[in-house]
Design a protein around this motif. Sequence first.
Motif, short mmCIF file in Angstrom:
data_model
loop_
_atom_site.label_atom_id
_atom_site.label_comp_id
_atom_site.label_asym_id
_atom_site.label_seq_id
_atom_site.Cartn_x
_atom_site.Cartn_y
_atom_site.Cartn_z
N PRO A 1 0.80 -1.23 0.00
CA PRO A 1 0.00 0.00 0.00
C PRO A 1 0.83 1.28 0.00
CG PRO A 1 -0.18 -1.15 2.10
CD PRO A 1 0.53 -2.08 1.17
N GLY A 2 2.13 1.18 0.33
CA GLY A 2 2.98 2.35 0.31
C GLY A 2 3.81 2.50 -0.94
N THR A 3 3.70 1.55 -1.88
CA THR A 3 4.43 1.62 -3.13
C THR A 3 3.84 2.70 -4.04
OG1 THR A 3 5.02 -0.71 -3.03
CG2 THR A 3 5.13 0.34 -5.19
N VAL A 4 4.71 3.47 -4.69
CA VAL A 4 4.27 4.52 -5.60
C VAL A 4 4.08 3.92 -7.00
CG1 VAL A 4 4.84 6.73 -6.68
CG2 VAL A 4 5.46 6.30 -4.28
N PHE A 5 2.87 4.06 -7.54
CA PHE A 5 2.56 3.57 -8.87
C PHE A 5 2.21 4.73 -9.80
CE2 PHE A 5 1.48 -0.06 -6.16
CZ PHE A 5 2.09 -1.11 -6.83
N ASP A 6 2.53 4.57 -11.07
CA ASP A 6 2.01 5.46 -12.11
C ASP A 6 0.65 4.89 -12.50
OD1 ASP A 6 1.27 6.59 -14.60
OD2 ASP A 6 3.36 6.93 -15.14
N ILE A 7 -0.43 5.62 -12.23
CA ILE A 7 -1.78 5.06 -12.43
C ILE A 7 -2.37 5.39 -13.80
CG2 ILE A 7 -2.22 4.97 -9.96
CD1 ILE A 7 -4.10 7.40 -10.34
N ALA A 8 -1.53 5.93 -14.71
CA ALA A 8 -1.94 6.10 -16.11
C ALA A 8 -3.26 6.87 -16.22
CB ALA A 8 -2.00 4.74 -16.80
N SER A 9 -4.19 6.37 -17.02
CA SER A 9 -5.39 7.15 -17.34
C SER A 9 -6.37 7.31 -16.18
CB SER A 9 -6.12 6.53 -18.53
OG SER A 9 -5.41 6.79 -19.72
#
Length: 243
Positions: A1-9
């Motif tokens: 839950p603390g990982t940074v993701f690129d959530i795109a659209s």
Amino acid sequence: PGTVFDIASISKQFGAMAALLLEEEGRLDLDADVRGYVPEVPDFGRTITPRHLVHHTSGIRDWPQSMMLGGVLFTDVISFDQILRMLQRQEDLDFDPGSEYSYSNTGYNLLARIIELQSGQSFRAYTDERIFDPLGMDRTHFSDDHLEIVEGRAESYAPDVDGDGYRRAINQLTALASSSLNTTLDDFLLWMKNYDSREVGGAAMIDRMMERGILNDGDTIAYAYGLSTGDHRGLPTVGHGGS
């Protein structure tokens, strides 16, 4: 839950919210000609408005397909400025603005540029100040520098062409408003709660986020303000995909 993701659209709802916040400030007219804000947009002989950009009814071509036809790879550096330059070279629209729905990331990128010019801030700074900071989303930002080091950000991988293991799928995209939002699950839950608490935007603005676009002939489309609406077993749904 603390990982940074690129959530795109899935990022698009934040671009739409930023536009509504700027409208509330009296610095954006959703029904004005976009060329009044960004004169570099070609004169197609037809008026495109920010509202068209929000609902994907502008007729502006989507940059992923256009740039891939030009030989650009998704692992290349694809900057915000490059996308806007592609728009400036577009020679025609796919259809009259407001007459059809056709998903266009480019439209949201143009919306981000309008927000920058009208707010006097970078799109990243404006969304930080008006959305993320008030909600305590301190690990969330729009990526505007592909070389920036972000602590705890996930790497991207794709299957190897020969099916034997995986390879890195490098993400060097900075497509503001349409995608490129970096966030964590913990932070995104704070945003989801805002749809109920309405702390940022207020009740009327959150209700507007769910309003579907309307075409020139009066037909209503399923796409609202950076959100796709629908139903499941008779219950209304709202969401968005991203890749």
